[in-house]
Design a protein around this motif. Structure first.
Motif, PDB file in Angstrom:
ATOM      1  N   ASN A 542     -57.703 -77.394 -15.953  1.00  0.00           N
ATOM      2  CA  ASN A 542     -58.537 -76.830 -16.287  1.00  0.00           C
ATOM      3  C   ASN A 542     -60.143 -76.453 -16.343  1.00  0.00           C
ATOM      4  N   ASN A 603     -61.509 -82.715 -23.213  1.00  0.00           N
ATOM      5  CA  ASN A 603     -60.479 -81.259 -23.904  1.00  0.00           C
ATOM      6  C   ASN A 603     -60.657 -80.885 -24.763  1.00  0.00           C
ATOM      7  N   THR A 604     -61.040 -81.753 -25.357  1.00  0.00           N
ATOM      8  CA  THR A 604     -61.543 -81.372 -27.126  1.00  0.00           C
ATOM      9  C   THR A 604     -62.144 -80.726 -26.862  1.00  0.00           C
ATOM     10  N   ALA A 607     -61.179 -77.183 -25.087  1.00  0.00           N
ATOM     11  CA  ALA A 607     -60.657 -76.304 -26.229  1.00  0.00           C
ATOM     12  C   ALA A 607     -61.702 -75.833 -27.728  1.00  0.00           C
ATOM     13  N   ALA A 608     -62.618 -76.114 -27.675  1.00  0.00           N
ATOM     14  CA  ALA A 608     -63.415 -76.072 -29.399  1.00  0.00           C
ATOM     15  C   ALA A 608     -63.933 -75.112 -28.138  1.00  0.00           C
ATOM     16  N   ARG A 610     -63.337 -72.701 -26.139  1.00  0.00           N
ATOM     17  CA  ARG A 610     -62.820 -71.966 -25.737  1.00  0.00           C
ATOM     18  C   ARG A 610     -62.377 -71.114 -27.555  1.00  0.00           C
ATOM     19  N   SER A 611     -61.818 -72.335 -28.071  1.00  0.00           N
ATOM     20  CA  SER A 611     -62.068 -71.632 -29.777  1.00  0.00           C
ATOM     21  C   SER A 611     -63.124 -70.330 -29.745  1.00  0.00           C
ATOM     22  N   ARG A 692     -52.627 -65.604 -20.804  1.00  0.00           N
ATOM     23  CA  ARG A 692     -53.063 -66.436 -21.181  1.00  0.00           C
ATOM     24  C   ARG A 692     -53.401 -65.368 -22.424  1.00  0.00           C
TER      25      ARG A 692
END
Length: 770
Positions: A542, A603-604, A607-608, A610-611, A692
């Protein structure tokens, strides 16, 4: 203006200030007066400045800018009050400074078997660490019990050297003269001679039945349940192999070659013991006893290389140190702690223990007198009644053994003989490291009598009480909860373990347990290691994906928002926790858990971002990933990645175009083939292609790469294609055991050579700094 002196400063007549009684009006008048005059020309205040400063009483407001500047200037130049009067002159000085209180710094503590507690680690000489580790007795394949010690000490060694920055000097021995080696080499030689005579089926049958008689007696006398079970299994296998050959001989049939080979294989242990009892004393050539350990030492080094265990700085072999061992024994005798008896030399434990400056069995004092442990330490060939009667006390142990018929021998002042087991480490370690070392390492089961006897004889030779400062013992290894023992034939070789799991996965399993406690090698243990590896590797992929996104040189330095500040705070907290864990007896298990938590938070965060359709902070994630590399994850070499990416880009573009057409034309078979390429074909080659949100996103990077370091690792992993490999790891037989055709072997060799050439070019480029 009145110029008082050219050497002092520009000054002014402050008499008009005395005529103004209102403080506010006085400041305004002074501000107007100073607006057109220079008052910063000198480095020392004049008498006029000092008198006007006292008259002003307090600092002016910011509205009166000229007075404020003058006031600050004079205040800075005003003499300090430490012993000086307000009227005296002084030079400009710095204000007093107070150092921060700081916090306590964690110190490295190691569990010391000499005290059975954690002790602060303090090397004897500055930053240098002298370390000796007991190496293998090379008479058979290295197993996971060996790996328990050598991987564990490799982890400790790397952390002391690379993390704590100690200058570690690591010495290890190879035991190539030993009762087990002598007996195994002699039996192998006799069994080989027996096979070369090509005995008839009836002769093989008769000899095995003859050899089975003493074996049965041994089985009946055995009380140890584990050993008895092992002997019973062996007896059952021999019994099963005897049947077909007995039938063939009784029916006057010749018996096929396969039946002969099966019986010889199943009965080789009991047949070897029988042959040894009959003809062992006739084997006297020293070279016969050197071939076996030389071969297995080579296999051991291959195993250690495959496990990525660093080689020692110095490797000592008993066979190369016999003269030094003889001198060491002479020194112990001269100091009064050894005695000669019938050509052998023994250590006088009572004499040593009675000396006020010494103490016998420092590690396990409660084991003194344990005859079973002492006899195991002496060796199978050295516990006969005549040997036991040579000693003054049953607790005494051999320093030098008079050689009997069928044993190798070397000259000594006491006649032809060979070194005892314990003396070898003392003499070799003493020769390399001197009279005292910082660390001595070995397996937990070596504490008594081996290491206690090492300590005693070394301190007897050097006449000190500190031959070892810190004794580190790696814990036991069990197999699915059961004791592992080579003598019980209950062990897994390192090669067998590497056929199932990678060296990194095995190392992670060790990292996830305390180095000094028992480790259970089981499916559950390895599954935990595999899952952790996947978790960490996914994080690396990642981060590499994010770092691959194009940006200019200034774009990599992004503004930190609250999320970055919070993640960075956690990063430093986890680094502190990891440091504290490593200081606490190198607690790698806790260190990995802290890293797991940090990776989870990262990772969190990703992800945030990316959101929110925002790119994560590259520099912060790169720092976290580099720090996490301690877990065992290996980032992809940039040279290889930059070489492969253009081709993958073309492949990815082509696949995306095909998928687009297939969706528009509703050709499901093409979509299936595209998915097959992504899910099966490319992963087999070490590449993962990602789709993706239903489309490829160039700015985020649309593929991830994980290449095998060597193509040979890929060959070994393909157990459905290959079964046997040569000494370099190159496949020689297919999955069914058939030898590879010359054409296929040639193609595979070309593939291997091309990959190795590419990798060597990469290594060369890194060495050249490119």
């Amino acid at each position: 203006d009145k110029l008082k002196s050219a050497e002092v400063t520009y000054s002014f007549d402050y008499g008009f200030l005395l005529r103004i009684s209102d403080d506010t009006l006085r400041v305004e008048a002074l501000n107007e007066y100073l607006s057109s005059r220079s008052y910063l020309a000198g480095y020392e205040p004049s008498q006029t400045d000092a008198e006007a400063f006292v008259l002003l009483c307090r600092p002016p407001t910011e509205r009166h800018v000229h007075v404020l500047r003058w006031y600050k200037h004079i205040a800075a130049l005003k003499p300090q009050t430490n012993g000086q009067t307000p009227e005296s002159k002084g030079k400009r000085v710095q204000p007093p400074w107070s150092p921060p209180e700081g916090t306590d710094v964690s110190k490295l503590c190691l569990y010391n078997s000499l005290t059975r507690t954690k002790e602060v680690f303090v090397p004897q000489k500055g930053n240098r660490v002298l370390w000796y580790c007991c190496g293998p007795t090379v008479y058979d394949a290295s197993h996971m019990g060996h790996a328990r010690s050598y991987i564990s000490f490799d982890i400790l060694r790397r952390i002391l050297k690379d993390y704590f920055k100690y200058d570690v000097f690591y010495c290890m021995n190879i035991t190539d003269i030993d009762d087990k080696i002598i007996k195994r080499a002699r039996q192998n030689y006799l069994l080989e001679q027996y096979g070369e005579k090509k005995p008839s089926p009836s002769q093989i049958l008769q000899d095995v039945l003859t050899a089975r008689t003493p074996f049965k007696a041994k089985l009946a006398e055995t009380t140890d349940p584990d050993k008895k079970q092992m002997l019973e299994r062996l007896d059952a296998a021999v019994d099963a192999a005897l049947g077909p050959l007995q039938v063939a001989v009784q029916s006057s049939a010749a018996g096929d070659t396969l039946q002969n080979q099966v019986l010889l294989e199943e009965a080789k242990d009991l047949l070897s013991d029988w042959l040894d009892s009959q003809f062992g004393s006739q084997v006297t050539e020293n070279s016969i006893f050197s071939l076996l350990p030389k071969y297995w030492e080579g296999e051991y080094h291959k195993d250690m290389e495959a496990l990525n265990v660093l080689p020692p700085d110095v490797l000592t072999r008993v066979s190369e140190y016999v003269p030094e061992i003889v001198e060491f024994v002479k020194g112990i005798v001269d100091n009064g702690y050894g005695y000669e008896s019938n050509g052998s030399v023994y250590f006088d434990t009572a004499k040593f223990d009675s000396c006020p400056a010494h103490s016998y069995a420092k590690l396990v004092p409660e084991a003194v007198g344990d005859q079973k442990a002492l006899q195991e330490g002496e060796g199978d060939l050295s516990i006969s009644a005549d040997r036991l009667s040579e000693k003054r006390s049953q607790n005494d142990f051999a320093l030098w053994k008079a050689s009997k018929p069928g044993e190798p021998s070397w000259d000594s002042p006491w006649g032809k003989g060979r070194p005892g087991w314990h003396i070898e480490c003392s003499a070799m370690a003493g020769s390399i490291l001197g009279e005292s070392m910082d660390i001595h390492g070995g397996g937990f089961d070596l504490r008594f009598p081996h290491h206690d006897n090492e300590l005693a004889q070394s301190e007897a030779y050097f006449e000190n009480d500190h031959w070892v400062r810190y004794f580190l013992h790696a814990g036991h290894l069990t197999i699915a909860g059961c004791k592992m023992s080579k003598s019980l034939k209950n062990f897994i070789t390192i090669k067998d373990a590497l056929a199932k799991h990678t060296a990194r996965q095995l190392r992670l399993a060790f990292l996830m347990h305390s180095w000094k406690d028992t480790l259970d090698y089981s499916n559950n243990t390895m599954e935990s290691a595999i899952q952790f590896e996947r978790f960490i590797n996914e994080f690396f992929l990642n981060v590499k994906d994010i770092l691959r996104s194009p940006t200019d040189i200034t774009g990599q330095f992004e503004k930190w928002e609250a999320e970055e500040i919070e993640l960075n705070k956690s990063f430093y907290e986890k680094k502190t926790s990891v440091h504290e864990a490593l200081c606490d007896n190198i607690d790698t298990r806790s260190a990995l858990e802290e890293m797991r938590a940090l990776v989870g938070q990262s990772n969190t965060y990703m992800a945030a971002r990316r959101s929110a359709k925002l790119l994560p902070n590259r520099m912060l994630l790169q720092s976290i990933a580099l720090n996490t590399a301690l877990c065992g994850g290996t980032p992809l070499p940039p040279y290889l990645e930059s070489t492969v990416i253009p081709y993958l880009s073309v492949l990815s573009d082509f696949r995306e175009d095909v998928r687009k057409i297939a969706r528009e034309e509703k050709v499901t078979e093409l979509l299936r083939l595209c998915d097959e390429l992504r899910d099966n074909t490319l992963p087999e080659l070490g590449v993962r292609l990602e789709d993706r949100d239903g489309k490829r996103r160039e700015e985020e990077g649309h593929f991830r790469i994980h290449l095998h370091r060597s193509i040979l690792e890929m060959f070994r992993s393909e157990t459905d294609k290959y079964s046997n490999f040569d000494e370099t790891g190159f496949p020689t037989h297919d999955a069914e055991g058939k030898e590879l055709s010359k054409g296929l072997a040639k193609k595979l060799r070309k593939l291997y050579e091309a990959q190795e050439k590419l990798y060597n070019e990469y290594l060369q480029s890194t060495q050249n700094g490119s």
